[in-house]
Design a protein around this motif. Structure first.
Motif, PDB file in Angstrom:
ATOM      1  N   VAL A 138       0.842  -1.200   0.000  1.00 33.14           N
ATOM      2  CA  VAL A 138       0.000   0.000   0.000  1.00 33.14           C
ATOM      3  C   VAL A 138       0.878   1.250   0.000  1.00 33.14           C
ATOM      4  N   GLN A 139       1.856   1.272   0.863  1.00 33.77           N
ATOM      5  CA  GLN A 139       2.753   2.426   0.966  1.00 33.77           C
ATOM      6  C   GLN A 139       3.471   2.681  -0.359  1.00 33.77           C
ATOM      7  N   ARG A 140       3.894   1.626  -1.006  1.00 36.46           N
ATOM      8  CA  ARG A 140       4.665   1.742  -2.248  1.00 36.46           C
ATOM      9  C   ARG A 140       3.813   2.213  -3.423  1.00 36.46           C
ATOM     10  N   LEU A 141       2.566   1.764  -3.493  1.00 34.99           N
ATOM     11  CA  LEU A 141       1.719   2.060  -4.645  1.00 34.99           C
ATOM     12  C   LEU A 141       0.940   3.369  -4.533  1.00 34.99           C
ATOM     13  N   CYS A 142       0.742   3.842  -3.313  1.00 32.96           N
ATOM     14  CA  CYS A 142      -0.171   4.965  -3.098  1.00 32.96           C
ATOM     15  C   CYS A 142       0.542   6.306  -2.963  1.00 32.96           C
ATOM     16  N   LEU A 143      -0.198   7.365  -3.284  1.00 36.45           N
ATOM     17  CA  LEU A 143       0.295   8.715  -3.057  1.00 36.45           C
ATOM     18  C   LEU A 143       0.411   8.971  -1.559  1.00 36.45           C
ATOM     19  N   ASP A 144      -0.557   8.469  -0.804  1.00 33.97           N
ATOM     20  CA  ASP A 144      -0.595   8.655   0.643  1.00 33.97           C
ATOM     21  C   ASP A 144      -1.617   7.688   1.220  1.00 33.97           C
ATOM     22  N   TRP A 145      -1.526   7.441   2.505  1.00 30.96           N
ATOM     23  CA  TRP A 145      -2.509   6.620   3.193  1.00 30.96           C
ATOM     24  C   TRP A 145      -2.526   7.017   4.660  1.00 30.96           C
ATOM     25  N   GLY A 146      -3.579   6.636   5.355  1.00 32.09           N
ATOM     26  CA  GLY A 146      -3.677   6.977   6.768  1.00 32.09           C
ATOM     27  C   GLY A 146      -4.831   6.261   7.425  1.00 32.09           C
ATOM     28  N   VAL A 147      -5.108   6.677   8.644  1.00 31.62           N
ATOM     29  CA  VAL A 147      -6.146   6.058   9.470  1.00 31.62           C
ATOM     30  C   VAL A 147      -7.021   7.150  10.043  1.00 31.62           C
ATOM     31  N   ILE A 148      -8.331   6.951   9.974  1.00 31.28           N
ATOM     32  CA  ILE A 148      -9.302   7.864  10.571  1.00 31.28           C
ATOM     33  C   ILE A 148      -9.927   7.148  11.766  1.00 31.28           C
ATOM     34  N   ARG A 149      -9.914   7.802  12.896  1.00 29.70           N
ATOM     35  CA  ARG A 149     -10.595   7.287  14.088  1.00 29.70           C
ATOM     36  C   ARG A 149     -11.579   8.352  14.555  1.00 29.70           C
ATOM     37  N   THR A 150     -12.716   7.902  15.030  1.00 32.37           N
ATOM     38  CA  THR A 150     -13.720   8.801  15.571  1.00 32.37           C
ATOM     39  C   THR A 150     -13.839   8.531  17.062  1.00 32.37           C
ATOM     40  N   ALA A 151     -13.749   9.601  17.856  1.00 28.46           N
ATOM     41  CA  ALA A 151     -13.827   9.461  19.309  1.00 28.46           C
ATOM     42  C   ALA A 151     -15.128   8.755  19.702  1.00 28.46           C
ATOM     43  N   ASP A 152     -15.019   7.864  20.664  1.00 30.18           N
ATOM     44  CA  ASP A 152     -16.166   7.139  21.228  1.00 30.18           C
ATOM     45  C   ASP A 152     -16.856   6.203  20.240  1.00 30.18           C
ATOM     46  N   VAL A 153     -16.209   5.909  19.116  1.00 30.86           N
ATOM     47  CA  VAL A 153     -16.750   4.960  18.151  1.00 30.86           C
ATOM     48  C   VAL A 153     -15.700   3.875  17.944  1.00 30.86           C
ATOM     49  N   PRO A 154     -16.076   2.609  18.146  1.00 31.50           N
ATOM     50  CA  PRO A 154     -15.078   1.553  17.962  1.00 31.50           C
ATOM     51  C   PRO A 154     -14.668   1.428  16.500  1.00 31.50           C
ATOM     52  N   GLY A 155     -13.431   1.061  16.291  1.00 29.63           N
ATOM     53  CA  GLY A 155     -12.956   0.803  14.942  1.00 29.63           C
ATOM     54  C   GLY A 155     -12.243   1.980  14.318  1.00 29.63           C
ATOM     55  N   LYS A 156     -12.056   1.858  13.015  1.00 27.09           N
ATOM     56  CA  LYS A 156     -11.280   2.851  12.273  1.00 27.09           C
ATOM     57  C   LYS A 156     -11.620   2.736  10.799  1.00 27.09           C
ATOM     58  N   THR A 157     -11.137   3.695  10.047  1.00 27.94           N
ATOM     59  CA  THR A 157     -11.186   3.644   8.596  1.00 27.94           C
ATOM     60  C   THR A 157      -9.764   3.823   8.092  1.00 27.94           C
ATOM     61  N   VAL A 158      -9.299   2.879   7.306  1.00 26.70           N
ATOM     62  CA  VAL A 158      -7.991   2.984   6.682  1.00 26.70           C
ATOM     63  C   VAL A 158      -8.229   3.468   5.256  1.00 26.70           C
ATOM     64  N   TRP A 159      -7.551   4.552   4.887  1.00 28.77           N
ATOM     65  CA  TRP A 159      -7.724   5.123   3.558  1.00 28.77           C
ATOM     66  C   TRP A 159      -6.400   5.128   2.810  1.00 28.77           C
ATOM     67  N   ALA A 160      -6.510   5.116   1.501  1.00 28.38           N
ATOM     68  CA  ALA A 160      -5.340   5.180   0.629  1.00 28.38           C
ATOM     69  C   ALA A 160      -5.747   5.910  -0.645  1.00 28.38           C
ATOM     70  N   GLU A 161      -4.813   6.680  -1.208  1.00 31.11           N
ATOM     71  CA  GLU A 161      -5.086   7.418  -2.420  1.00 31.11           C
ATOM     72  C   GLU A 161      -4.063   7.079  -3.506  1.00 31.11           C
ATOM     73  N   LEU A 162      -4.591   6.911  -4.707  1.00 32.80           N
ATOM     74  CA  LEU A 162      -3.760   6.611  -5.878  1.00 32.80           C
ATOM     75  C   LEU A 162      -4.061   7.648  -6.952  1.00 32.80           C
ATOM     76  N   GLY A 163      -3.052   7.967  -7.749  1.00 33.47           N
ATOM     77  CA  GLY A 163      -3.219   8.909  -8.831  1.00 33.47           C
ATOM     78  C   GLY A 163      -3.729   8.220 -10.080  1.00 33.47           C
ATOM     79  N   ALA A 164      -4.524   8.963 -10.861  1.00 33.12           N
ATOM     80  CA  ALA A 164      -5.024   8.448 -12.132  1.00 33.12           C
ATOM     81  C   ALA A 164      -3.878   8.359 -13.123  1.00 33.12           C
ATOM     82  N   PRO A 165      -3.962   7.430 -14.061  1.00 28.15           N
ATOM     83  CA  PRO A 165      -2.908   7.326 -15.089  1.00 28.15           C
ATOM     84  C   PRO A 165      -2.901   8.578 -15.960  1.00 28.15           C
ATOM     85  N   ALA A 166      -1.732   8.876 -16.505  1.00 29.16           N
ATOM     86  CA  ALA A 166      -1.585  10.065 -17.359  1.00 29.16           C
ATOM     87  C   ALA A 166      -2.307   9.892 -18.671  1.00 29.16           C
TER      88      ALA A 166
END
Length: 166
Positions: A138-166
């Protein structure tokens, strides 16, 4: 580069009213296309997620690919979807939802789960042994990635972004 920023630079985060049904554009943002897949009661979630992502790529014109670069970009998207959903299966009791959105030549993948763990690239196992490579991919292929957590809500969202082909 791994990051724990909830959103990539320049991204304002989710639009008010996000959480619509599959195929909706969150917040009605012009030029932004988004699709959602809910995994409740589903089995075989990794192939299901890949098929869903492939359909989105066809719908948004990434497929069929006319060039090798376009084909590689689409394959990268499918691989990242597979890795994020597989990680949710292995480390977080399975995924809840998959969001795929596309805006301004950036495709964003989000996988939510109820797990408490923090995804991070780890030292891979010895060469030739499976496992431990997902977040490196994921790290190698993506422009960026991260984790979203919401207070008082169990779990997380893992996100990743990729660029469109030229």
């Amino acid at each position: 580069m791994s990051t724990t920023r909830p959103y990539s630079p320049g991204d304002r985060g989710p639009e008010p009213g996000d959480g619509g049904a599959s195929g909706t554009s969150p917040g009605g943002t012009p030029g932004r296309r988004a699709l959602r897949l809910n995994f409740d009661g589903e089995s075989g979630v990794v192939p299901l997620a890949r098929d869903f992502a492939r359909q989105a790529l066809y719908e948004w014109g990434w497929l069929p690919a006319a060039t090798a670069d376009q084909r590689a970009a689409a394959e990268d998207v499918l691989l990242v979807v597979s890795e994020l959903v597989t990680n949710a299966c292995l480390h977080a009791e399975g995924p809840d939802e998959l969001w795929i959105s596309c805006e301004n030549k950036v495709l964003r993948i989000e996988v939510s789960d109820r797990g408490a763990g923090q995804p991070a690239p780890r030292t891979p196992h010895r060469a030739g042994r499976p496992g431990g490579h997902g977040m490196f991919i994921v790290q190698r292929l993506c422009l960026d990635w991260g984790v979203i957590r919401t207070a008082d809500v169990p779990g997380k969202t893992v996100w990743a972004e990729l660029g469109a082909p030229a």
